[in-house]
Design a protein around this motif. Structure first.
Motif, PDB file in Angstrom:
ATOM      1  N   THR A 236     -26.132  42.780  -1.627  1.00 53.80           N
ATOM      2  CA  THR A 236     -24.815  42.144  -1.488  1.00 53.80           C
ATOM      3  C   THR A 236     -24.303  42.242  -0.057  1.00 53.80           C
ATOM      4  O   THR A 236     -23.810  41.260   0.513  1.00 53.80           O
ATOM      5  N   ILE A 237     -24.429  43.429   0.539  1.00 54.19           N
ATOM      6  CA  ILE A 237     -23.937  43.637   1.906  1.00 54.19           C
ATOM      7  C   ILE A 237     -24.655  42.722   2.897  1.00 54.19           C
ATOM      8  O   ILE A 237     -24.025  42.032   3.711  1.00 54.19           O
ATOM      9  N   PHE A 238     -25.988  42.688   2.814  1.00 56.27           N
ATOM     10  CA  PHE A 238     -26.734  41.898   3.799  1.00 56.27           C
ATOM     11  C   PHE A 238     -26.602  40.396   3.559  1.00 56.27           C
ATOM     12  O   PHE A 238     -26.678  39.608   4.505  1.00 56.27           O
ATOM     13  N   THR A 239     -26.406  39.993   2.308  1.00 58.31           N
ATOM     14  CA  THR A 239     -26.150  38.576   2.045  1.00 58.31           C
ATOM     15  C   THR A 239     -24.837  38.143   2.678  1.00 58.31           C
ATOM     16  O   THR A 239     -24.758  37.095   3.334  1.00 58.31           O
ATOM     17  N   LEU A 240     -23.786  38.949   2.471  1.00 54.95           N
ATOM     18  CA  LEU A 240     -22.489  38.634   3.087  1.00 54.95           C
ATOM     19  C   LEU A 240     -22.573  38.686   4.606  1.00 54.95           C
ATOM     20  O   LEU A 240     -22.010  37.835   5.306  1.00 54.95           O
ATOM     21  N   LEU A 241     -23.295  39.680   5.126  1.00 50.13           N
ATOM     22  CA  LEU A 241     -23.437  39.808   6.576  1.00 50.13           C
ATOM     23  C   LEU A 241     -24.151  38.595   7.162  1.00 50.13           C
ATOM     24  O   LEU A 241     -23.728  38.037   8.185  1.00 50.13           O
ATOM     25  N   PHE A 242     -25.221  38.174   6.492  1.00 49.70           N
ATOM     26  CA  PHE A 242     -25.968  37.003   6.966  1.00 49.70           C
ATOM     27  C   PHE A 242     -25.105  35.745   6.927  1.00 49.70           C
ATOM     28  O   PHE A 242     -25.109  34.937   7.867  1.00 49.70           O
ATOM     29  N   ALA A 243     -24.345  35.582   5.845  1.00 47.91           N
ATOM     30  CA  ALA A 243     -23.503  34.388   5.708  1.00 47.91           C
ATOM     31  C   ALA A 243     -22.419  34.342   6.788  1.00 47.91           C
ATOM     32  O   ALA A 243     -22.171  33.296   7.404  1.00 47.91           O
ATOM     33  N   ILE A 248     -20.285  32.287  11.958  1.00 45.46           N
ATOM     34  CA  ILE A 248     -19.786  32.523  13.316  1.00 45.46           C
ATOM     35  C   ILE A 248     -20.687  31.846  14.344  1.00 45.46           C
ATOM     36  O   ILE A 248     -20.217  31.200  15.292  1.00 45.46           O
ATOM     37  N   TYR A 249     -21.990  31.957  14.158  1.00 44.36           N
ATOM     38  CA  TYR A 249     -22.961  31.392  15.093  1.00 44.36           C
ATOM     39  C   TYR A 249     -22.815  29.875  15.189  1.00 44.36           C
ATOM     40  O   TYR A 249     -22.691  29.307  16.281  1.00 44.36           O
ATOM     41  N   LEU A 275     -22.592  42.085  20.164  1.00 42.87           N
ATOM     42  CA  LEU A 275     -21.528  43.066  20.382  1.00 42.87           C
ATOM     43  C   LEU A 275     -20.760  43.399  19.103  1.00 42.87           C
ATOM     44  O   LEU A 275     -20.249  44.511  18.964  1.00 42.87           O
ATOM     45  N   THR A 276     -20.654  42.450  18.207  1.00 43.38           N
ATOM     46  CA  THR A 276     -19.821  42.654  17.003  1.00 43.38           C
ATOM     47  C   THR A 276     -20.629  42.991  15.755  1.00 43.38           C
ATOM     48  O   THR A 276     -20.051  43.208  14.695  1.00 43.38           O
ATOM     49  N   PHE A 277     -21.966  43.068  15.862  1.00 41.22           N
ATOM     50  CA  PHE A 277     -22.790  43.251  14.664  1.00 41.22           C
ATOM     51  C   PHE A 277     -22.473  44.568  13.946  1.00 41.22           C
ATOM     52  O   PHE A 277     -22.211  44.583  12.738  1.00 41.22           O
ATOM     53  N   GLU A 278     -22.512  45.694  14.675  1.00 41.88           N
ATOM     54  CA  GLU A 278     -22.294  46.998  14.042  1.00 41.88           C
ATOM     55  C   GLU A 278     -20.885  47.139  13.457  1.00 41.88           C
ATOM     56  O   GLU A 278     -20.734  47.564  12.312  1.00 41.88           O
ATOM     57  N   PRO A 279     -19.817  46.804  14.223  1.00 43.58           N
ATOM     58  CA  PRO A 279     -18.478  46.867  13.611  1.00 43.58           C
ATOM     59  C   PRO A 279     -18.344  45.958  12.388  1.00 43.58           C
ATOM     60  O   PRO A 279     -17.717  46.341  11.400  1.00 43.58           O
ATOM     61  N   LEU A 280     -18.937  44.759  12.491  1.00 38.97           N
ATOM     62  CA  LEU A 280     -18.869  43.825  11.361  1.00 38.97           C
ATOM     63  C   LEU A 280     -19.611  44.390  10.152  1.00 38.97           C
ATOM     64  O   LEU A 280     -19.132  44.301   9.014  1.00 38.97           O
ATOM     65  N   PHE A 283     -17.523  47.089   8.574  1.00 39.17           N
ATOM     66  CA  PHE A 283     -16.384  46.480   7.882  1.00 39.17           C
ATOM     67  C   PHE A 283     -16.812  45.909   6.529  1.00 39.17           C
ATOM     68  O   PHE A 283     -16.138  46.126   5.508  1.00 39.17           O
ATOM     69  N   ILE A 284     -17.927  45.188   6.521  1.00 41.62           N
ATOM     70  CA  ILE A 284     -18.417  44.583   5.270  1.00 41.62           C
ATOM     71  C   ILE A 284     -18.820  45.675   4.284  1.00 41.62           C
ATOM     72  O   ILE A 284     -18.541  45.575   3.082  1.00 41.62           O
ATOM     73  N   GLU A 285     -19.488  46.736   4.766  1.00 42.14           N
ATOM     74  CA  GLU A 285     -19.864  47.846   3.876  1.00 42.14           C
ATOM     75  C   GLU A 285     -18.632  48.469   3.239  1.00 42.14           C
ATOM     76  O   GLU A 285     -18.608  48.741   2.034  1.00 42.14           O
ATOM     77  N   ASP A 286     -17.605  48.702   4.042  1.00 47.28           N
ATOM     78  CA  ASP A 286     -16.382  49.322   3.546  1.00 47.28           C
ATOM     79  C   ASP A 286     -15.708  48.453   2.494  1.00 47.28           C
ATOM     80  O   ASP A 286     -15.353  48.928   1.404  1.00 47.28           O
ATOM     81  N   LYS A 287     -15.537  47.161   2.797  1.00 46.34           N
ATOM     82  CA  LYS A 287     -14.859  46.257   1.859  1.00 46.34           C
ATOM     83  C   LYS A 287     -15.697  46.014   0.613  1.00 46.34           C
ATOM     84  O   LYS A 287     -15.156  45.943  -0.503  1.00 46.34           O
TER      85      LYS A 287
END
Length: 705
Positions: A236-243, A248-249, A275-280, A283-287
């Motif tokens: 779930t986390i990586f699917t949301l991260l990829f989307a 954004i890209y 630059l924003t990958f780790e914070p993002l 954030f997604i993991e937390d939410k």
């Protein structure tokens, strides 16, 4: 419509592919995970090939993908049969010959895949691809019947032998595979071969896989199939991260490309994402955890959190136990948790609890205590043990398995679900109990693993805290000892000096001279007695206790102590009850040392018993411990008692309770330390029991016969 169905099939296959890969990656060393991943990947191969055949632009590509679609079912039936030999309990092995037989037919079938013996021709329609099957489809049908017949037979046998927990897992795997087999065989095998129509083959694989995925997901969530809840979370986390990254890209390139050019926009988009990958990601993991996976936790993070909290607080036992309970409440969401800690009396009492206190105590002969003394690393899960007992198969890798039903009954009475022993330096020092989860869920395998790690940590923390408290108390006791020795030796010495000076002066009458001489004699005896105690205590720590045994009786020792303390007994109007067995007057012991034991225990009982209604009882009996005969002697009083905080230190050098100091200021705190050493030197054991302040105390010691 065809394209929509095909795209849906591909999306389903991608989701299933992710599940299969995550199962394998989750535990690469575990054979069950590897084989389940192989089963899933073979299904993915089937559905992808069938979908691409239906979506093909011409007959050549349709024939290519239609022929490739048969590979998935062949390896699906082989890998699933192989899987059933190891599921749900990994551990057995399969011979190379059996493995070769299982996978031999699918491997040989690969030779015929690109030939007309697989599929002779295809025809494209609006609804998809129809085909004329060859002889290989008849071989597949035979394989499906034989392989799955054997696989279902394996599952049925394991279902009969499994506990209820494993039966639920087997049932959902069994049901999912049967439905896949029935739907897939009917739509993609029976209809094309015997009714010459492949129209339903368009929806057959996707429908079968959808049902299989749903049942598997349910088994994962509810029954912890393969223990891969973390797999679903990561997916779930990586699917949301990829989307989000894709959005954004594309957004940055689309917005900036028309102004600064595609290449510059591409560079900016790449830099921004870097630059924003780790914070993002954080954030997604937390939410995601807060919204979808509130039960999730990382074992390392929880252990680190407990360690960090404990290191920040003082080495205070109560604070450490509170921190442990906070962790349990936070991550396990339990309704109740109780920590029982070992006392010097050998009992386990509630030290720190969550929710409410019931003032419970477990004696050394309680089945739970006896069981955990024999099995210091075993986690007692009431739910799992209950299922095993219902199924009549209580095959556990434990010592004293006869105690398991008794432990089960005790935990039911206490209303606890899980019990874990807490050990330090090869000794059981505590037991941690947890009630049911507020959600009603069972404790998962990961929960129990984490709890096991946590109690190992808390055992070390408790031991360190106690050692620290012991050192502090010993340091205080030594300081008090020096102060007491200085006072108590100075007082009689001063009196003796004063008496001696008056005697030397020669100006007092004869009667007064005799009184002064008596006082000097008593003070000298007092000093000799206390100095003897100090020398004995030093010898106990430095050298082995030497016993000089001979025949003597306890009755004489008791009479001597009572005679020495006759004045105090009369002043306090104490009542004595002495009940000794005949053996007590003919013991082969070190008479001087046993007399010292009787003197210390009986003098303490006299000193600390209340005036006017004090009762001191001395009795004995014969006991058998581990097939050896002992005499047990008990000295009981109804005096000041010993409170919980003092019980831990009662046999330590220099220790005296606060109330004891008030009632009898004279004393160095060495008597009980000497008693314990002398009893153990004889091969016996000394224990005590006290219900609390002003409820008396009973000291009991044993001597081998």
């Amino acid at each position: 419509m065809l394209k929509v169905v095909g795209i849906i099939d591909l999306v389903i296959s991608l989701g299933l592919l992710g599940l299969g890969l995550f199962v394998i990656v989750r535990n690469r060393q575990r054979r069950i995970n590897q084989l389940f991943g192989a089963v899933v990947l073979s299904l993915v191969g089937w559905i992808v090939s069938s979908s691409l055949s239906d979506l093909s632009p011409n007959e050549w590509w349709a024939l290519f993908w239609a022929r490739g679609a048969i590979i998935g079912p062949f390896f699906f039936c082989a890998s699933f049969l192989y899987f059933t030999y190891f599921f749900p309990r990994d551990g057995r092995s399969l011979s190379k010959l059996k493995t070769a037989i299982i996978f031999g037919i699918p491997v040989l079938a690969l030779i015929l895949v690109p030939t007309k013996y697989n599929i002779e021709k295809v025809t494209l329609y609006e609804w998809g691809t129809d085909f004329v099957p060859g002889i290989l489809y008849s071989v597949l049908l035979v394989c499906l019947i034989s392989y799955f017949g054997k696989a279902l037979h394996n599952l049925f046998k394991k279902y009969q032998q499994a506990d209820s927990y494993e039966k639920a897992q087997i049932f959902y795997v069994f049901l999912g595979i049967v439905l896949v087999l029935l739907i897939g065989t009917f739509t993609n095998l029976i209809l094309p071969v015997y009714f010459e129509t492949g129209r339903l083959s368009v929806v057959g694989p996707s429908l079968a896989i959808l049902i299989f995925t749903s049942l598997t997901a349910y088994a994962i969530v509810v029954h912890h199939l393969l223990d891969i809840w973390i797999v679903i979370r990561l997916g779930t986390i990586f699917t949301l991260l990829f989307a989000i990254i894709s959005f954004i890209y594309v957004g940055i390139i689309g917005l900036l490309g028309q102004y600064i050019g595609s290449f510059s926009a591409l560079v900016i988009a790449s830099l921004f994402i870097t630059l924003t990958f780790e914070p993002l990601k954080r954030f997604i993991e937390d939410k995601t955890d807060k919204i979808f996976f509130r039960k999730h936790y990382q074992m390392d993070e929880v252990i680190d959190e407990l360690t960090s909290v404990v290191h920040k607080i003082e080495l205070n036992l109560n604070k450490i136990l509170d921190a442990f309970n906070d962790i349990a409440a936070k991550y396990f969401k339990v309704a109740e948790a109780d920590m029982f800690v070992l006392t010097p009396a050998g009992t386990f009492v509630e030290q720190r609890v969550m929710d409410h206190k019931r003032e419970l105590e477990l004696g050394p002969d309680n089945p739970i205590v006896v069981f955990f003394n024999s099995n210091p690393g075993f986690v007692f899960n009431l739910e799992v043990i209950g299922r095993k007992m219902q199924d009549g198969e209580l095959n556990l890798p434990v010592e004293r398995i006869d105690l398991v039903p008794k432990v089960f009954e005790e935990m039911e009475k206490l209303d606890f679900t899980v019990a874990l022993p807490i050990s330090a330096r090869n000794q059981l020092i505590g037991i941690y109990f947890l009630g049911k989860k507020k959600s009603g869920d069972d404790f998962s395998h990961q929960d129990l693993q984490l709890l096991n790690h946590l109690v190992l940590e808390i055992g070390a923390f408790i031991d360190n805290a106690r050692l620290y408290e012991d050192l502090k108390r010993l340091d205080e006791a030594k300081s008090n000892f020096i102060s007491v020795v200085s006072h108590q030796l100075r007082t009689p010495l001063s009196a003796m000096r004063w008496d001696t000076e008056l005697l030397l002066d020669g100006k007092i009458d004869k009667k007064t001279q005799e009184e002064f001489l008596q006082d000097t004699y008593k003070n000298s005896l007092f000093m000799i007695s206390h100095l003897d105690d100090m020398l004995i205590a030093l010898d106990i720590g430095d050298k082995e206790i030497n016993l000089v045994k001979e025949r003597c009786g306890l009755k004489n020792f008791i009479d001597e102590v009572m005679l020495e303390n006759q004045l105090l007994i009369q002043q306090k109007q104490l009542k004595f009850n002495v009940d000794l067995i005949e053996l007590a007057d003919n013991l082969f012991i070190d008479c001087k040392k046993i007399k010292k034991i009787i003197w210390v225990l009986l003098t303490n009982a006299i000193n600390y018993s209340p005036a006017n209604y004090g009762v001191v009882t001395i009795n004995s009996r014969e006991r058998q411990i581990d097939e050896r005969k002992f005499i047990e002697v008990a000295v009981q009083d109804n005096g000041i008692g010993i409170i919980g905080e003092e019980q831990r230190y009662i046999f330590q050098k220099f220790f005296r309770g606060e109330e004891a100091k008030k009632m009898s200021p004279n004393g160095f705190g060495l008597g009980l330390y000497i008693v314990k050493a002398f009893v153990e030197a004889h091969g016996g054991m000394v224990t005590f029991n006290s219900a609390g302040r002003y409820k008396g105390a009973t000291f009991t010691f044993t001597l081998p016969l």
